[in-house]
Design a protein around this motif. Structure first.
Motif, PDB file in Angstrom:
ATOM      1  N   ASN A  15       1.031  -1.192   0.000  1.00 40.75           N
ATOM      2  CA  ASN A  15       0.001   0.074   0.041  1.00 40.75           C
ATOM      3  C   ASN A  15       0.862   1.159   0.199  1.00 40.75           C
ATOM      4  O   ASN A  15       0.676   2.217  -0.673  1.00 40.75           O
ATOM      5  CB  ASN A  15      -0.950   0.065   1.156  1.00 40.75           C
ATOM      6  CG  ASN A  15      -2.115   1.127   1.213  1.00 40.75           C
ATOM      7  OD1 ASN A  15      -1.628   2.252   1.762  1.00 40.75           O
ATOM      8  ND2 ASN A  15      -3.092   1.014   0.768  1.00 40.75           N
ATOM      9  N   ARG A  16       1.953   0.972   0.973  1.00 42.11           N
ATOM     10  CA  ARG A  16       2.764   2.506   1.021  1.00 42.11           C
ATOM     11  C   ARG A  16       3.468   2.528  -0.366  1.00 42.11           C
ATOM     12  O   ARG A  16       3.734   3.657  -1.026  1.00 42.11           O
ATOM     13  CB  ARG A  16       3.926   2.146   2.034  1.00 42.11           C
ATOM     14  CG  ARG A  16       3.185   2.414   3.329  1.00 42.11           C
ATOM     15  CD  ARG A  16       4.012   2.083   4.543  1.00 42.11           C
ATOM     16  NE  ARG A  16       3.474   2.446   5.932  1.00 42.11           N
ATOM     17  CZ  ARG A  16       3.883   2.450   6.976  1.00 42.11           C
ATOM     18  NH1 ARG A  16       4.937   1.872   6.991  1.00 42.11           N
ATOM     19  NH2 ARG A  16       2.988   2.711   8.249  1.00 42.11           N
ATOM     20  N   GLU A  17       3.918   1.502  -1.034  1.00 42.69           N
ATOM     21  CA  GLU A  17       4.720   1.741  -2.487  1.00 42.69           C
ATOM     22  C   GLU A  17       3.561   2.238  -3.554  1.00 42.69           C
ATOM     23  O   GLU A  17       3.857   3.040  -4.231  1.00 42.69           O
ATOM     24  CB  GLU A  17       5.196   0.338  -2.743  1.00 42.69           C
ATOM     25  CG  GLU A  17       6.140  -0.191  -2.081  1.00 42.69           C
ATOM     26  CD  GLU A  17       7.665   0.600  -1.948  1.00 42.69           C
ATOM     27  OE1 GLU A  17       7.870   1.411  -2.875  1.00 42.69           O
ATOM     28  OE2 GLU A  17       8.426   0.245  -1.115  1.00 42.69           O
ATOM     29  N   MET A  18       2.582   1.775  -3.421  1.00 43.24           N
ATOM     30  CA  MET A  18       1.469   2.232  -4.320  1.00 43.24           C
ATOM     31  C   MET A  18       0.907   3.702  -3.997  1.00 43.24           C
ATOM     32  O   MET A  18       0.770   4.680  -5.055  1.00 43.24           O
ATOM     33  CB  MET A  18       0.186   1.321  -4.235  1.00 43.24           C
ATOM     34  CG  MET A  18       0.538  -0.004  -5.134  1.00 43.24           C
ATOM     35  SD  MET A  18      -1.203  -1.031  -5.241  1.00 43.24           S
ATOM     36  CE  MET A  18      -0.564  -2.163  -6.274  1.00 43.24           C
ATOM     37  N   GLU A  50       8.009   2.905  -8.515  1.00 48.47           N
ATOM     38  CA  GLU A  50       7.065   2.605  -7.213  1.00 48.47           C
ATOM     39  C   GLU A  50       6.346   1.391  -7.627  1.00 48.47           C
ATOM     40  O   GLU A  50       6.001   0.595  -6.556  1.00 48.47           O
ATOM     41  CB  GLU A  50       6.518   3.903  -6.851  1.00 48.47           C
ATOM     42  CG  GLU A  50       7.324   5.081  -6.327  1.00 48.47           C
ATOM     43  CD  GLU A  50       8.513   4.427  -5.597  1.00 48.47           C
ATOM     44  OE1 GLU A  50       8.332   3.660  -4.594  1.00 48.47           O
ATOM     45  OE2 GLU A  50       9.296   5.406  -5.258  1.00 48.47           O
ATOM     46  N   MET A  51       5.467   1.560  -8.803  1.00 46.93           N
ATOM     47  CA  MET A  51       4.595   0.403  -9.096  1.00 46.93           C
ATOM     48  C   MET A  51       5.414  -0.847  -8.965  1.00 46.93           C
ATOM     49  O   MET A  51       4.986  -1.938  -8.554  1.00 46.93           O
ATOM     50  CB  MET A  51       3.883   0.534 -10.245  1.00 46.93           C
ATOM     51  CG  MET A  51       2.946   1.610 -10.145  1.00 46.93           C
ATOM     52  SD  MET A  51       1.835   1.075  -8.813  1.00 46.93           S
ATOM     53  CE  MET A  51       0.802  -0.165  -9.401  1.00 46.93           C
ATOM     54  N   THR A 166      10.805  -2.997 -15.267  1.00 49.74           N
ATOM     55  CA  THR A 166       9.876  -3.710 -16.208  1.00 49.74           C
ATOM     56  C   THR A 166       8.398  -3.103 -15.928  1.00 49.74           C
ATOM     57  O   THR A 166       8.139  -2.857 -14.763  1.00 49.74           O
ATOM     58  CB  THR A 166      10.071  -5.099 -16.263  1.00 49.74           C
ATOM     59  OG1 THR A 166       8.974  -5.465 -17.297  1.00 49.74           O
ATOM     60  CG2 THR A 166       9.751  -5.822 -14.928  1.00 49.74           C
ATOM     61  N   LEU A 167       7.783  -2.696 -16.963  1.00 50.05           N
ATOM     62  CA  LEU A 167       6.314  -2.380 -16.792  1.00 50.05           C
ATOM     63  C   LEU A 167       5.255  -3.312 -16.962  1.00 50.05           C
ATOM     64  O   LEU A 167       4.360  -3.446 -16.810  1.00 50.05           O
ATOM     65  CB  LEU A 167       6.024  -1.224 -17.536  1.00 50.05           C
ATOM     66  CG  LEU A 167       6.963  -0.066 -17.590  1.00 50.05           C
ATOM     67  CD1 LEU A 167       6.498   0.896 -18.518  1.00 50.05           C
ATOM     68  CD2 LEU A 167       7.211   0.454 -16.262  1.00 50.05           C
ATOM     69  N   ASP A 168       6.035  -4.547 -17.327  1.00 51.12           N
ATOM     70  CA  ASP A 168       5.094  -5.838 -17.400  1.00 51.12           C
ATOM     71  C   ASP A 168       5.399  -6.678 -16.224  1.00 51.12           C
ATOM     72  O   ASP A 168       6.317  -7.448 -15.951  1.00 51.12           O
ATOM     73  CB  ASP A 168       5.837  -6.540 -18.829  1.00 51.12           C
ATOM     74  CG  ASP A 168       5.017  -7.853 -19.199  1.00 51.12           C
ATOM     75  OD1 ASP A 168       4.135  -8.317 -18.287  1.00 51.12           O
ATOM     76  OD2 ASP A 168       5.733  -8.584 -19.807  1.00 51.12           O
TER      77      ASP A 168
END
Ligand code: FEO
Length: 172
Positions: A15-18, A50-51, A166-168
């Motif tokens: 949650n904190r990273e998001m 972050e995601m 990576t966004l995947d």
């Protein structure tokens, strides 16, 4: 086998990273509105980072036979101000994330959870890099005396930042 306590703590960190991702995306929009397209891009790359941090934890929970639990993400909170003030807030937020990761290491050690402690080492290294990046940007702003020309150059320089994570997320 991962404990319920550690699973919950990792979910809190997800949650904190998001939230971090959401915060930088909101800051990116504000910078774009002011005409700092390069700084906006830098912050958007940080959003992706972050995601990635969040999804790396999700993947780890899956590997441990536990489930990610997604909770409400708070509204991004930051004060509008100068470019320097934006980066001061970025650094302050990263210092908070660093303390949060350190807290997790303490829990992993207390539980003799060596697998999670090993994973967290990656995040510790990442935090060193992130704080160093923010400090370097703040130092650059100070060196150029917060001048308009300097900020223009900084905007161009930060706009060159490319996605590294990576966004995947299915490839994690
Ligand atoms: Fe995920 Fe910027 O720490």
């Amino acid at each position: 086998m991962i404990s319920k306590k550690m699973t919950d703590r990792i979910n809190l960190q997800i949650n904190r990273e998001m939230y971090s991702a959401f915060l930088y995306l909101a800051m990116a929009a504000a910078m774009k509105e002011k005409g700092y397209a390069g700084i906006s891009k830098w912050l958007t790359v940080q959003y992706h980072e972050e995601m990635f941090h969040a999804m790396k934890f999700v993947k780890y929970l899956e590997e441990q036979g536990a489930a990610a639990k997604y909770e409400q993400i708070d509204k991004p909170s930051f004060k509008d101000g100068s470019v320097k003030e934006y980066f001061e807030q970025v650094l302050k937020h990263e210092q908070f994330v660093t303390s949060s990761i350190r807290e997790m290491v303490e829990l992993a050690r207390a539980e003799k959870d060596y697998a999670t402690e090993n994973l967290l080492q990656w995040y510790i290294d990442e935090q060193v890099e992130e704080e160093a990046n923010d400090n370097e940007i703040l130092q650059t702003i100070d060196l150029m005396g917060n001048s308009a020309h300097g900020l223009y150059m900084l905007n161009i320089q930060l706009g060159k930042r490319e996605n590294e994570a990576t966004l995947d997320f299915t490839a994690l």
